[in-house]
Motif scaffolding. Structure first.
Motif, PDB file in Angstrom:
ATOM      1  N   ASP A 175      -7.226   4.632  -7.206  1.00  0.00           N
ATOM      2  CA  ASP A 175      -7.227   5.133  -5.327  1.00  0.00           C
ATOM      3  C   ASP A 175      -8.044   4.915  -4.734  1.00  0.00           C
ATOM      4  O   ASP A 175      -7.763   4.324  -3.112  1.00  0.00           O
ATOM      5  N   ALA A 210      -4.829   6.399   4.179  1.00  0.00           N
ATOM      6  CA  ALA A 210      -4.742   4.645   4.340  1.00  0.00           C
ATOM      7  C   ALA A 210      -2.900   4.803   5.110  1.00  0.00           C
ATOM      8  O   ALA A 210      -3.134   3.835   5.383  1.00  0.00           O
ATOM      9  N   PHE A 250      -6.461   2.931  -1.633  1.00  0.00           N
ATOM     10  CA  PHE A 250      -5.802   4.015  -0.434  1.00  0.00           C
ATOM     11  C   PHE A 250      -7.232   3.093   0.306  1.00  0.00           C
ATOM     12  O   PHE A 250      -7.566   3.867   1.080  1.00  0.00           O
ATOM     13  N   GLY A 256       1.172   4.218  -2.833  1.00  0.00           N
ATOM     14  CA  GLY A 256       1.141   6.062  -2.189  1.00  0.00           C
ATOM     15  C   GLY A 256       2.769   6.451  -3.419  1.00  0.00           C
ATOM     16  O   GLY A 256       2.548   8.115  -3.729  1.00  0.00           O
ATOM     17  N   VAL A 264       0.737  -1.157  -0.102  1.00  0.00           N
ATOM     18  CA  VAL A 264       0.162  -0.077  -0.129  1.00  0.00           C
ATOM     19  C   VAL A 264       0.705   1.720   0.385  1.00  0.00           C
ATOM     20  O   VAL A 264       0.472   2.263  -0.750  1.00  0.00           O
ATOM     21  N   PRO A 282      -4.576   9.056  -0.352  1.00  0.00           N
ATOM     22  CA  PRO A 282      -3.064   8.628   0.427  1.00  0.00           C
ATOM     23  C   PRO A 282      -2.343   8.518   1.503  1.00  0.00           C
ATOM     24  O   PRO A 282      -2.192   7.399   2.222  1.00  0.00           O
ATOM     25  N   CYS A 300     -13.463   6.946   1.174  1.00  0.00           N
ATOM     26  CA  CYS A 300     -12.589   6.997   0.617  1.00  0.00           C
ATOM     27  C   CYS A 300     -13.068   7.006  -0.535  1.00  0.00           C
ATOM     28  O   CYS A 300     -12.741   8.523  -1.677  1.00  0.00           O
TER      29      CYS A 300
END
Length: 271
Positions: free
Chosen positions: A81, A149, A85, A53, A49, A146, A116
């Motif tokens: 995204d 997350a 994320f 990002g 992850v 990002p 999100c």
């Protein structure tokens, strides 16, 4: 009459493919995080992850550098995204900790993924709006996907380098995930990396900080990730205060100064 030859279309230029390829690669890393989480390889799952990002921060710059911006690329970036994320961190955190609270934990994981997606939908809806107070002042609205997350997985960083069971407790992780999800869809002003400007007299110090940060990420990645998350959280009150100051200055600039009252006294006699 001269016979017209059919024109063959030229191939798609590389500048239009390269940014989309970076975005698709970020999506691959985000989905790979779910794969490693299913196998209980937690450090690899989180790393996937985080790499997604980094790639998400590069695709926009590659597109601007190659002049390859497109509507397709913007839509692909939003879809990537939402998965990398939103869905991926939510499933990783649920399998790692929130599964101990099947109902409440799943609700918090759903909140992270859905909010999100709502944040990205709000961004796409306002992408062509000319009047955006936060954007025009160099700020973002809410915490970007990002960063959200990365913040949501803060308990995992702490657990990696301390091993303390409390950081894996669903009673700690669930409210934290819900809090981060709320930050993403909030209307608070947060700093935008693209708008930050350094003074010329601290250029050398900035390079030293970047070198130390790179060394920290290599030698102690989870300690460094924890420190970065805490610094980001501490910066949020300053970004709110900074935007409030900018908004106040803008409001005062639009107010015309009061006109002086006409004097009631007769003018003095001419000499």
């Amino acid at each position: 009459m001269r016979e017209k030859r059919p024109r063959f279309r030229r191939g798609l230029p590389l500048r239009a493919v390269a940014p989309n390829a970076v975005t698709a690669l970020a999506l691959c890393f985000g989905l790979s995080g779910i794969r490693f989480a299913v196998g209980s390889e937690w450090e690899r799952a989180v790393l996937m992850v985080l790499v997604a990002g980094v790639l998400d921060g590069l695709d926009g710059r590659v597109a601007r550098m190659l002049h390859g911006e497109s509507k397709f690329g913007a839509e692909l970036d939003s879809l990537s995204d939402a998965i990398s994320f939103g869905v991926s961190p939510a499933l990783i955190l649920f399998l790692w900790s929130l599964i101990d609270l099947p109902r409440l934990g799943w609700m918090c994981a759903l909140a992270l993924a859905v909010l999100c997606a709502l944040r990205l939908a709000r961004f796409n809806a306002n992408i062509d709006v000319s009047e955006q107070p936060h954007k025009s002042a160099g700020f973002l609205t809410g915490v970007p996907a990002p960063a959200g997350a990365a913040l949501a997985m803060l308990p995992m960083y702490l657990w990696f380098w301390t091993g303390a069971p409390i950081f894996r407790s669903a009673y700690i992780v669930a409210p934290w995930v819900a809090f981060v999800a709320a930050l993403m869809v909030s209307s608070i002003a947060t700093f935008s990396w693209g708008s930050l400007r350094l003074r010329e007299n601290i250029r050398f110090e900035a390079i030293v900080v970047v070198v130390l940060l790179g060394g920290g990420l290599i030698s102690a990645p989870w300690h460094t990730a924890t420190a970065l998350c805490l610094l980001y959280l501490l910066a949020i009150p300053f970004s709110i205060a900074s935007y409030t100051r900018v908004r106040r200055l803008r409001a005062s600039a639009h107010v015309l100064p009061p006109r002086p009252a006409d004097s009631l006294e007769p003018p003095p006699p001419a000499a």
